[in-house]
Design a protein around this motif. Structure first.
Motif, PDB file in Angstrom:
ATOM      1  N   GLU A  48     -16.810 -16.516  22.927  1.00 22.28           N
ATOM      2  CA  GLU A  48     -16.571 -15.659  22.986  1.00 22.28           C
ATOM      3  C   GLU A  48     -15.428 -14.944  21.492  1.00 22.28           C
ATOM      4  OE1 GLU A  48     -14.311 -12.248  25.791  1.00 22.28           O
ATOM      5  OE2 GLU A  48     -14.657 -14.248  27.265  1.00 22.28           O
ATOM      6  N   ASN A  49     -14.420 -15.997  21.297  1.00 20.80           N
ATOM      7  CA  ASN A  49     -13.914 -15.377  20.432  1.00 20.80           C
ATOM      8  C   ASN A  49     -14.532 -16.103  18.818  1.00 20.80           C
ATOM      9  OD1 ASN A  49     -11.336 -14.826  21.522  1.00 20.80           O
ATOM     10  ND2 ASN A  49     -10.579 -17.050  21.960  1.00 20.80           N
ATOM     11  N   ALA A  50     -15.239 -16.784  18.855  1.00 19.70           N
ATOM     12  CA  ALA A  50     -16.187 -16.747  17.690  1.00 19.70           C
ATOM     13  C   ALA A  50     -17.042 -15.971  17.317  1.00 19.70           C
ATOM     14  CB  ALA A  50     -16.762 -18.346  18.043  1.00 19.70           C
ATOM     15  N   ILE A  51     -17.519 -15.069  18.391  1.00 17.83           N
ATOM     16  CA  ILE A  51     -18.854 -14.010  18.100  1.00 17.83           C
ATOM     17  C   ILE A  51     -18.096 -13.123  17.885  1.00 17.83           C
ATOM     18  CG2 ILE A  51     -20.632 -12.652  19.137  1.00 17.83           C
ATOM     19  CD1 ILE A  51     -21.194 -15.143  21.015  1.00 17.83           C
ATOM     20  N   ASP A  52     -16.796 -12.565  18.771  1.00 21.12           N
ATOM     21  CA  ASP A  52     -16.162 -11.996  17.357  1.00 21.12           C
ATOM     22  C   ASP A  52     -15.203 -11.760  16.657  1.00 21.12           C
ATOM     23  OD1 ASP A  52     -16.708 -10.325  20.416  1.00 21.12           O
ATOM     24  OD2 ASP A  52     -14.202 -11.109  21.136  1.00 21.12           O
ATOM     25  N   PHE A  53     -15.594 -13.072  16.140  1.00 18.20           N
ATOM     26  CA  PHE A  53     -14.375 -13.087  14.966  1.00 18.20           C
ATOM     27  C   PHE A  53     -16.343 -12.411  13.571  1.00 18.20           C
ATOM     28  CE2 PHE A  53     -14.658 -16.269  11.272  1.00 18.20           C
ATOM     29  CZ  PHE A  53     -13.146 -15.776  10.331  1.00 18.20           C
ATOM     30  N   ILE A  54     -16.783 -13.575  14.075  1.00 20.18           N
ATOM     31  CA  ILE A  54     -17.855 -13.137  12.892  1.00 20.18           C
ATOM     32  C   ILE A  54     -18.591 -11.388  12.999  1.00 20.18           C
ATOM     33  CG2 ILE A  54     -20.514 -13.550  12.796  1.00 20.18           C
ATOM     34  CD1 ILE A  54     -19.930 -16.126  14.431  1.00 20.18           C
ATOM     35  N   GLN A  55     -18.049 -11.153  14.527  1.00 21.20           N
ATOM     36  CA  GLN A  55     -18.823  -9.648  14.240  1.00 21.20           C
ATOM     37  C   GLN A  55     -17.952  -8.800  13.396  1.00 21.20           C
ATOM     38  OE1 GLN A  55     -21.778  -9.141  18.116  1.00 21.20           O
ATOM     39  NE2 GLN A  55     -19.435  -8.660  18.509  1.00 21.20           N
ATOM     40  N   LYS A  56     -16.696  -8.791  13.534  1.00 21.78           N
ATOM     41  CA  LYS A  56     -15.793  -8.675  12.672  1.00 21.78           C
ATOM     42  C   LYS A  56     -15.853  -9.264  11.294  1.00 21.78           C
ATOM     43  CE  LYS A  56     -12.266  -8.018  16.506  1.00 21.78           C
ATOM     44  NZ  LYS A  56     -10.418  -8.398  16.980  1.00 21.78           N
ATOM     45  N   LYS A  57     -15.730  -9.912  10.735  1.00 19.12           N
ATOM     46  CA  LYS A  57     -15.997 -10.510   9.651  1.00 19.12           C
ATOM     47  C   LYS A  57     -17.296  -9.681   9.403  1.00 19.12           C
ATOM     48  CE  LYS A  57     -14.824 -13.105   5.752  1.00 19.12           C
ATOM     49  NZ  LYS A  57     -13.568 -12.954   4.852  1.00 19.12           N
ATOM     50  N   PHE A  58     -18.325 -10.079   9.004  1.00 19.38           N
ATOM     51  CA  PHE A  58     -19.217  -9.284   8.490  1.00 19.38           C
ATOM     52  C   PHE A  58     -19.608  -7.865   8.890  1.00 19.38           C
ATOM     53  CE2 PHE A  58     -20.229 -14.592   8.978  1.00 19.38           C
ATOM     54  CZ  PHE A  58     -20.054 -14.416   7.334  1.00 19.38           C
ATOM     55  N   GLN A  59     -19.292  -7.444   9.544  1.00 17.32           N
ATOM     56  CA  GLN A  59     -19.061  -6.181  10.069  1.00 17.32           C
ATOM     57  C   GLN A  59     -20.552  -5.839  10.665  1.00 17.32           C
ATOM     58  OE1 GLN A  59     -18.147  -3.305   7.054  1.00 17.32           O
ATOM     59  NE2 GLN A  59     -16.110  -4.453   7.238  1.00 17.32           N
ATOM     60  N   CYS A  60     -21.269  -6.781  11.751  1.00 15.79           N
ATOM     61  CA  CYS A  60     -22.543  -6.227  12.554  1.00 15.79           C
ATOM     62  C   CYS A  60     -22.208  -6.836  13.971  1.00 15.79           C
ATOM     63  CB  CYS A  60     -23.295  -8.158  11.721  1.00 15.79           C
ATOM     64  SG  CYS A  60     -22.259  -9.580  11.959  1.00 15.79           S
ATOM     65  N   CYS A  61     -23.190  -6.518  14.722  1.00 13.69           N
ATOM     66  CA  CYS A  61     -23.157  -6.663  16.045  1.00 13.69           C
ATOM     67  C   CYS A  61     -24.553  -7.652  16.595  1.00 13.69           C
ATOM     68  CB  CYS A  61     -23.304  -4.665  16.511  1.00 13.69           C
ATOM     69  SG  CYS A  61     -22.844  -5.326  18.266  1.00 13.69           S
ATOM     70  N   GLY A  62     -24.595  -8.251  16.711  1.00 16.18           N
ATOM     71  CA  GLY A  62     -25.571  -9.215  17.799  1.00 16.18           C
ATOM     72  C   GLY A  62     -26.395  -9.005  16.756  1.00 16.18           C
ATOM     73  N   VAL A  63     -27.521 -10.693  17.100  1.00 16.81           N
ATOM     74  CA  VAL A  63     -28.459 -10.949  16.007  1.00 16.81           C
ATOM     75  C   VAL A  63     -29.372  -9.963  14.951  1.00 16.81           C
ATOM     76  CG1 VAL A  63     -30.000 -12.856  15.553  1.00 16.81           C
ATOM     77  CG2 VAL A  63     -28.283 -12.624  18.164  1.00 16.81           C
ATOM     78  N   GLU A  64     -29.925  -9.348  15.779  1.00 16.06           N
ATOM     79  CA  GLU A  64     -30.440  -8.248  15.537  1.00 16.06           C
ATOM     80  C   GLU A  64     -30.716  -7.305  14.529  1.00 16.06           C
ATOM     81  OE1 GLU A  64     -35.024  -9.006  16.162  1.00 16.06           O
ATOM     82  OE2 GLU A  64     -34.815 -11.050  15.253  1.00 16.06           O
ATOM     83  N   SER A  65     -29.984  -6.787  15.910  1.00 12.77           N
ATOM     84  CA  SER A  65     -29.583  -5.292  15.881  1.00 12.77           C
ATOM     85  C   SER A  65     -28.344  -5.367  16.720  1.00 12.77           C
ATOM     86  CB  SER A  65     -30.546  -4.581  16.190  1.00 12.77           C
ATOM     87  OG  SER A  65     -30.769  -4.499  18.329  1.00 12.77           O
ATOM     88  N   TYR A  66     -28.126  -4.017  17.576  1.00  4.31           N
ATOM     89  CA  TYR A  66     -26.508  -3.617  18.432  1.00  4.31           C
ATOM     90  C   TYR A  66     -27.266  -3.891  19.969  1.00  4.31           C
ATOM     91  CZ  TYR A  66     -28.074   1.147  18.419  1.00  4.31           C
ATOM     92  OH  TYR A  66     -29.502   2.255  18.694  1.00  4.31           O
ATOM     93  N   LYS A  67     -28.598  -3.699  19.003  1.00  3.05           N
ATOM     94  CA  LYS A  67     -29.018  -3.343  20.882  1.00  3.05           C
ATOM     95  C   LYS A  67     -29.637  -5.168  21.711  1.00  3.05           C
ATOM     96  CE  LYS A  67     -30.435   1.454  20.681  1.00  3.05           C
ATOM     97  NZ  LYS A  67     -32.472   1.822  21.270  1.00  3.05           N
ATOM     98  N   ASP A  68     -29.778  -5.908  21.187  1.00  2.00           N
ATOM     99  CA  ASP A  68     -29.664  -7.092  21.449  1.00  2.00           C
ATOM    100  C   ASP A  68     -28.539  -7.614  22.993  1.00  2.00           C
ATOM    101  OD1 ASP A  68     -32.099  -7.774  19.497  1.00  2.00           O
ATOM    102  OD2 ASP A  68     -30.094  -8.344  18.060  1.00  2.00           O
ATOM    103  N   TRP A  69     -27.700  -6.540  22.310  1.00  2.00           N
ATOM    104  CA  TRP A  69     -26.535  -7.748  23.943  1.00  2.00           C
ATOM    105  C   TRP A  69     -27.035  -6.877  24.570  1.00  2.00           C
ATOM    106  CZ3 TRP A  69     -22.812 -10.126  23.931  1.00  2.00           C
ATOM    107  CH2 TRP A  69     -21.315 -10.566  21.865  1.00  2.00           C
ATOM    108  N   SER A  70     -27.873  -5.821  24.978  1.00  2.00           N
ATOM    109  CA  SER A  70     -28.594  -6.260  26.549  1.00  2.00           C
ATOM    110  C   SER A  70     -29.534  -7.051  27.346  1.00  2.00           C
ATOM    111  CB  SER A  70     -30.077  -4.739  25.789  1.00  2.00           C
ATOM    112  OG  SER A  70     -30.076  -4.791  27.785  1.00  2.00           O
ATOM    113  N   GLN A  71     -29.347  -8.339  26.068  1.00  2.00           N
ATOM    114  CA  GLN A  71     -29.672  -9.420  27.420  1.00  2.00           C
ATOM    115  C   GLN A  71     -28.322 -10.419  27.751  1.00  2.00           C
ATOM    116  OE1 GLN A  71     -33.152 -11.458  26.332  1.00  2.00           O
ATOM    117  NE2 GLN A  71     -33.184  -9.068  25.355  1.00  2.00           N
ATOM    118  N   ASN A  72     -27.227  -9.965  27.257  1.00  2.00           N
ATOM    119  CA  ASN A  72     -25.711  -9.948  28.056  1.00  2.00           C
ATOM    120  C   ASN A  72     -25.980  -9.655  29.835  1.00  2.00           C
ATOM    121  OD1 ASN A  72     -23.356  -9.749  28.912  1.00  2.00           O
ATOM    122  ND2 ASN A  72     -23.419 -11.929  27.480  1.00  2.00           N
TER     123      ASN A  72
END
Length: 275
Positions: A128-152
């Protein structure tokens, strides 16, 4: 014998530095593993703590061979160190070539791996911390788009999902204001229901895979420099080990003696090289 001593102790120092780094990696990985709950992710690709332990252990064993081989003038250990390091170097180069030739396959596998990480986001604190770091660092969300989080299961966008975070995204996807001092952990709630144009005002909508690839292309010199520097350092250590082995064999030939059957010769740790 000044040249021999320079080769010997340069190789020892290089191996010792990597040996210390590997010990630190193992310690951090073990600490993170112990601090977790018992029912967390334990797969190598999705568990940063386990990955640290494995990588650190491999480095520890390889550099240990180099340290003792260089310090004790042991040709058997030096040859083992040289052979393993050469194999690692070849594998790294082969992986780079395969990755370049089969970019589409690598991207597809990376996409799957990142999607698995999203699915298990709340199962492992380190992940969880690793994903949060990546999303903050690269200013992104999900793999291809922010709607990928619906897989969780926690963020799944469905009417039957009882989670308070349903149709939302993690707070690490949120756009932080310039003067914002208090972190709003609920800023991503319900953002999957919003159109991308509107959602872009509050969260990052671009996928992390695209952002990481874009960053690598725009920092190609940095990536190539780091990769090339690591390969060059490994090549230098291989050459130093080969030079020390050659020098030891030369001394044996000049002394008119044959190496023992196990092809090893140990001198006192800080003795003269002509002994």
């Amino acid at each position: 014998m000044t040249g021999y001593r320079a080769i010997k102790y340069t190789l020892f120092i290089c191996c010792y530095v990597f040996w210390v780094v590997s010990a630190v990696l193992i310690a951090v990985g073990i600490y993170a593993k112990i601090a977790k709950e018992t029912d967390v992710v334990d797969t190598l690709t999705l568990d940063p703590a386990l990955l640290l332990i494995v990588v650190g252990s491999v480095m520890f064993l390889i550099t240990l061979l180099g340290c003792f081989g260089a310090l004790r003038n042991d040709t058997c250990l030096l040859k083992a160190f040289l052979g393993i390091l050469a194999a690692v170097l070849v594998l790294q180069v082969a992986a780079g070539v395969v990755g370049y030739l089969f970019t589409d396959v690598v991207m597809e596998r990376t996409d799957r791996l990142m999607m698995k990480a999203i699915v298990r986001y709340r199962e492992d604190q380190d992940l969880e911390n690793a994903i949060d770091f990546i999303q903050k660092k690269f200013q992104c969300c999900g793999v291809e788009s922010y709607k990928d989080w619906s897989q969780n299961v926690y963020f799944q966008c469905s009417d039957t999902n009882p989670s308070l975070e349903a149709c939302g995204v993690p707070f690490s996807c949120c756009v932080r204001l310039q003067n914002q001092t208090v972190l709003n952990t609920m800023c991503g709630y319900g953002q999957q229901r919003v159109e991308e144009r509107s959602a872009r005002q509050k969260i990052f909508t671009a996928g992390c895979l695209e952002k990481i690839v874009w960053w690598a292309k725009n920092n190609l010199l940095l990536v190539a420099g780091l990769s090339g520097g690591l390969l060059l350092l490994e090549l230098v250590m291989i050459c130093l080990a080969a030079a020390q082995i050659s020098w030891i064999n030369k001394v044996l030939r000049q002394a008119g003696s044959k190496p023992p059957r196990n092809d090893s010769l140990s001198y006192p740790a800080f003795g003269n090289s002509d002994e």
